[in-house]
Design a protein around this motif. Structure first.
Motif, mmCIF file in Angstrom:
data_model
loop_
_atom_site.group_PDB
_atom_site.id
_atom_site.type_symbol
_atom_site.label_atom_id
_atom_site.label_comp_id
_atom_site.label_asym_id
_atom_site.label_seq_id
_atom_site.Cartn_x
_atom_site.Cartn_y
_atom_site.Cartn_z
ATOM 1 N N ILE A 37 15.671 20.355 -2.313
ATOM 2 C CA ILE A 37 14.558 20.444 -1.582
ATOM 3 C C ILE A 37 14.918 19.196 -0.664
ATOM 4 O O ILE A 37 15.337 18.407 -0.979
ATOM 5 C CB ILE A 37 13.402 19.948 -2.346
ATOM 6 C CG1 ILE A 37 13.022 21.109 -3.458
ATOM 7 C CG2 ILE A 37 11.977 19.671 -1.482
ATOM 8 C CD1 ILE A 37 11.918 20.438 -4.461
ATOM 9 N N ILE A 39 13.854 16.793 2.619
ATOM 10 C CA ILE A 39 12.705 16.101 3.212
ATOM 11 C C ILE A 39 13.097 15.196 4.254
ATOM 12 O O ILE A 39 13.887 14.273 4.008
ATOM 13 C CB ILE A 39 11.984 15.220 1.933
ATOM 14 C CG1 ILE A 39 11.842 15.936 0.967
ATOM 15 C CG2 ILE A 39 10.722 14.424 2.667
ATOM 16 C CD1 ILE A 39 12.445 15.533 -0.538
ATOM 17 N N VAL A 99 13.537 24.764 -0.238
ATOM 18 C CA VAL A 99 12.255 24.237 0.683
ATOM 19 C C VAL A 99 12.705 23.363 1.401
ATOM 20 O O VAL A 99 13.440 22.377 1.014
ATOM 21 C CB VAL A 99 11.356 23.912 -0.625
ATOM 22 C CG1 VAL A 99 10.074 23.433 0.180
ATOM 23 C CG2 VAL A 99 10.976 25.124 -1.608
ATOM 24 N N CYS A 101 10.553 20.098 3.458
ATOM 25 C CA CYS A 101 9.386 19.251 3.583
ATOM 26 C C CYS A 101 9.609 18.393 5.029
ATOM 27 O O CYS A 101 10.587 17.878 4.866
ATOM 28 C CB CYS A 101 9.371 18.492 2.437
ATOM 29 S SG CYS A 101 9.219 19.283 1.073
ATOM 30 N N ASN A 103 8.073 15.706 7.544
ATOM 31 C CA ASN A 103 6.872 14.690 8.029
ATOM 32 C C ASN A 103 7.118 14.623 9.522
ATOM 33 O O ASN A 103 8.323 14.055 9.932
ATOM 34 C CB ASN A 103 6.968 13.269 7.403
ATOM 35 C CG ASN A 103 6.359 12.015 8.088
ATOM 36 O OD1 ASN A 103 7.005 11.199 8.141
ATOM 37 N ND2 ASN A 103 5.165 12.373 8.407
ATOM 38 N N VAL A 124 8.369 25.992 4.447
ATOM 39 C CA VAL A 124 8.236 24.725 4.958
ATOM 40 C C VAL A 124 7.027 24.135 4.456
ATOM 41 O O VAL A 124 6.010 24.740 4.648
ATOM 42 C CB VAL A 124 8.274 24.704 6.457
ATOM 43 C CG1 VAL A 124 8.001 23.147 7.015
ATOM 44 C CG2 VAL A 124 9.610 25.106 7.030
ATOM 45 N N ILE A 125 7.176 22.741 3.911
ATOM 46 C CA ILE A 125 5.768 22.101 3.634
ATOM 47 C C ILE A 125 5.742 20.841 4.697
ATOM 48 O O ILE A 125 6.701 20.115 4.403
ATOM 49 C CB ILE A 125 5.842 21.482 2.139
ATOM 50 C CG1 ILE A 125 6.009 22.491 1.150
ATOM 51 C CG2 ILE A 125 4.696 20.764 2.021
ATOM 52 C CD1 ILE A 125 6.265 22.295 -0.406
ATOM 53 N N PHE A 127 3.844 17.376 5.953
ATOM 54 C CA PHE A 127 2.944 16.372 5.417
ATOM 55 C C PHE A 127 2.913 15.247 6.163
ATOM 56 O O PHE A 127 3.491 14.994 7.063
ATOM 57 C CB PHE A 127 3.381 16.092 3.995
ATOM 58 C CG PHE A 127 4.691 15.245 3.974
ATOM 59 C CD1 PHE A 127 4.946 13.897 3.778
ATOM 60 C CD2 PHE A 127 5.867 15.887 3.934
ATOM 61 C CE1 PHE A 127 5.915 13.144 3.963
ATOM 62 C CE2 PHE A 127 7.148 15.140 3.947
ATOM 63 C CZ PHE A 127 7.381 13.877 3.933
ATOM 64 N N TYR A 144 0.692 22.573 4.093
ATOM 65 C CA TYR A 144 0.398 21.269 4.635
ATOM 66 C C TYR A 144 -0.258 20.521 3.641
ATOM 67 O O TYR A 144 -1.346 20.824 3.035
ATOM 68 C CB TYR A 144 -0.317 21.402 6.017
ATOM 69 C CG TYR A 144 -0.788 19.934 6.467
ATOM 70 C CD1 TYR A 144 -0.032 19.042 7.032
ATOM 71 C CD2 TYR A 144 -2.066 19.277 6.162
ATOM 72 C CE1 TYR A 144 -0.321 17.704 7.466
ATOM 73 C CE2 TYR A 144 -2.206 17.845 6.576
ATOM 74 C CZ TYR A 144 -1.469 17.407 7.012
ATOM 75 O OH TYR A 144 -1.893 15.628 7.362
ATOM 76 N N ILE A 304 2.722 17.804 -2.894
ATOM 77 C CA ILE A 304 4.299 18.155 -2.348
ATOM 78 C C ILE A 304 5.064 18.583 -3.278
ATOM 79 O O ILE A 304 5.742 19.769 -3.133
ATOM 80 C CB ILE A 304 4.878 16.995 -1.503
ATOM 81 C CG1 ILE A 304 4.067 16.766 -0.396
ATOM 82 C CG2 ILE A 304 6.167 17.528 -0.890
ATOM 83 C CD1 ILE A 304 4.461 15.345 0.347
ATOM 84 N N TRP A 305 5.277 17.926 -4.358
ATOM 85 C CA TRP A 305 6.235 18.445 -5.579
ATOM 86 C C TRP A 305 5.672 19.635 -6.087
ATOM 87 O O TRP A 305 6.628 20.663 -6.273
ATOM 88 C CB TRP A 305 6.379 17.330 -6.628
ATOM 89 C CG TRP A 305 7.090 17.752 -7.994
ATOM 90 C CD1 TRP A 305 6.319 18.088 -9.178
ATOM 91 C CD2 TRP A 305 8.270 17.654 -8.129
ATOM 92 N NE1 TRP A 305 7.063 18.376 -9.897
ATOM 93 C CE2 TRP A 305 8.245 18.347 -9.638
ATOM 94 C CE3 TRP A 305 9.470 17.517 -7.570
ATOM 95 C CZ2 TRP A 305 9.512 18.318 -10.011
ATOM 96 C CZ3 TRP A 305 10.871 17.494 -7.931
ATOM 97 C CH2 TRP A 305 10.523 17.994 -9.495
ATOM 98 N N ALA A 308 6.248 22.807 -3.717
ATOM 99 C CA ALA A 308 7.830 22.840 -3.534
ATOM 100 C C ALA A 308 8.423 23.436 -4.683
ATOM 101 O O ALA A 308 9.135 24.432 -4.567
ATOM 102 C CB ALA A 308 8.461 21.509 -3.246
#
Length: 347
Positions: A37, A39, A99, A101, A103, A124-125, A127, A144, A304-305, A308
């Motif tokens: 993952i 970030i 995945v 993530c 910001n 895609v996440i 946040f 999101y 988020i965790w 993901a």
């Protein structure tokens, strides 16, 4: 969401520019035996973003052994550069992460990231910085995680209303029945800046309060910038400032430092922030800050965790965000004042 006091030293702490967290000791080179993952953060020295990152790391350490795979989290700092962030996303894609993530540095740049991830079929996440709805609809594997920005603004308004009515003779310095205020805004274009700025005032108007804006300006979530703005406003308006609205706690603390350092302030104004960071809680305890609104970094990290891990394992998201078609997970806020701070501190 940093000068001249211990508050500012705390706010200056940074995470490592790249942090890789492995949840199991036995690392395998077989992709089927691990979940990766990535970030990318707009700025790792942002106090609230740093808190989300720390919570996410801790959640990973606590839960990694629940899987028969090695869980790898890689945090990278975009240092407020869209170019850096684009390159970081490219790296995650090239290395076949499960995945990504994000910001966002610039929420208007989300489409480019989405299209890259879609081509590689990597979910895609996003946040904390919410892409516009049009971008969120570009693909069905976009999510999101954030907070309920309008709620935070309305809770700020509740804090101001309660404090004002409890001691109107003290706060209404010119006895005109209006609230003379200044507004310290976050980063221009950030959805929380826009919503918090609008709805704290709108909510007070709906309660029947009359307000007069003395000044407003952006401080980009930064304590030192807020301190500078507040010093300027004190020189201009002196003790006429009755309320200080701040889009986050870090800027509110910068304003408080200016207030406490200036002899032109005879009666301290009401000061409200958002996020519920440790320094803000301590400021409320000594009655420098009137109140804040907790934005739960741990709950956002947990969301988020959960999203993901479920995505990486092909598990339904229904228990996390309500349905497979839902794309948003927004965490509620809690207001904090001197009246409930001890109760919240003991939780």
């Amino acid at each position: 969401m940093k000068k001249g006091s211990k508050i500012f030293n705390v706010l200056g702490l940074m995470l490592m520019s790249t942090l890789i967290v492995s949840c199991n000791e036995n690392i395998s080179n077989n992709k089927n035996d691990e979940i990766k993952i990535g970030i990318t953060l707009y700025r790792q020295d942002d106090t609230f973003i740093s808190s989300i990152s720390s919570n996410l790391e801790e959640i990973s350490k606590e839960n990694g052994d629940n899987f028969n795979k090695n869980i790898v989290l890689e945090f990278v700092d975009a240092k407020a550069s869209t170019i850096n962030q684009g390159n970081q996303v490219d790296k995650f894609i090239k290395q076949d992460y499960d995945v990504i993530c994000v910001n966002l540095v610039d929420r208007t740049a989300a489409a480019t990231i989405i299209d890259k991830a879609k081509s590689a079929n990597i979910p895609v996440i996003f946040f904390n910085r919410e892409p516009v709805e049009e971008d969120m609809n570009r693909w069905d594997k976009i999510y999101y995680v954030g907070a309920q920005a309008e709620q935070s603004a309305r809770l700020q308004a509740d804090i101001v209303a309660e404090e004002w009515l409890s001691n109107k003779n003290y706060y209404d310095k010119n006895k005109d029945g209006k609230i003379q205020y200044v507004m310290i805004e976050g980063e221009p274009g950030h959805q929380d800046t826009l919503i918090r700025t609008e709805y704290c005032i709108k909510a007070l108007n709906e309660m029947g309060f009359q307000l007069e804006k003395l000044a407003d300006d952006t401080a980009n979530w930064q304590s030192d910038q807020a301190n500078s703005k507040m010093n300027q406003w004190i020189k201009e308006f002196g003790d006429d400032i009755e309320v200080v609205f701040s889009n986050n706690d870090v800027m509110a603390l910068g304003a408080i430092y200016a207030i406490n350092s200036n002899s032109n302030i005879i009666r301290k104004p009401i000061v409200v922030g958002v996020d519920g960071i440790k320094e803000a809680i301590e400021s409320i305890k000594i009655r420098d800050m009137t109140g804040t609104v907790i934005s739960d970094a741990n709950a956002q990290a947990q969301a988020i965790w959960d999203i993901a891990i479920n995505l990486a394992n092909g598990i339904s998201l229904e228990d996390v965000i309500g349905s497979e078609r839902e794309k948003y997970k927004k965490i509620p806020h809690t207001k904090v004042t001197i009246d409930n701070i001890n109760e919240l501190s003991n939780e």
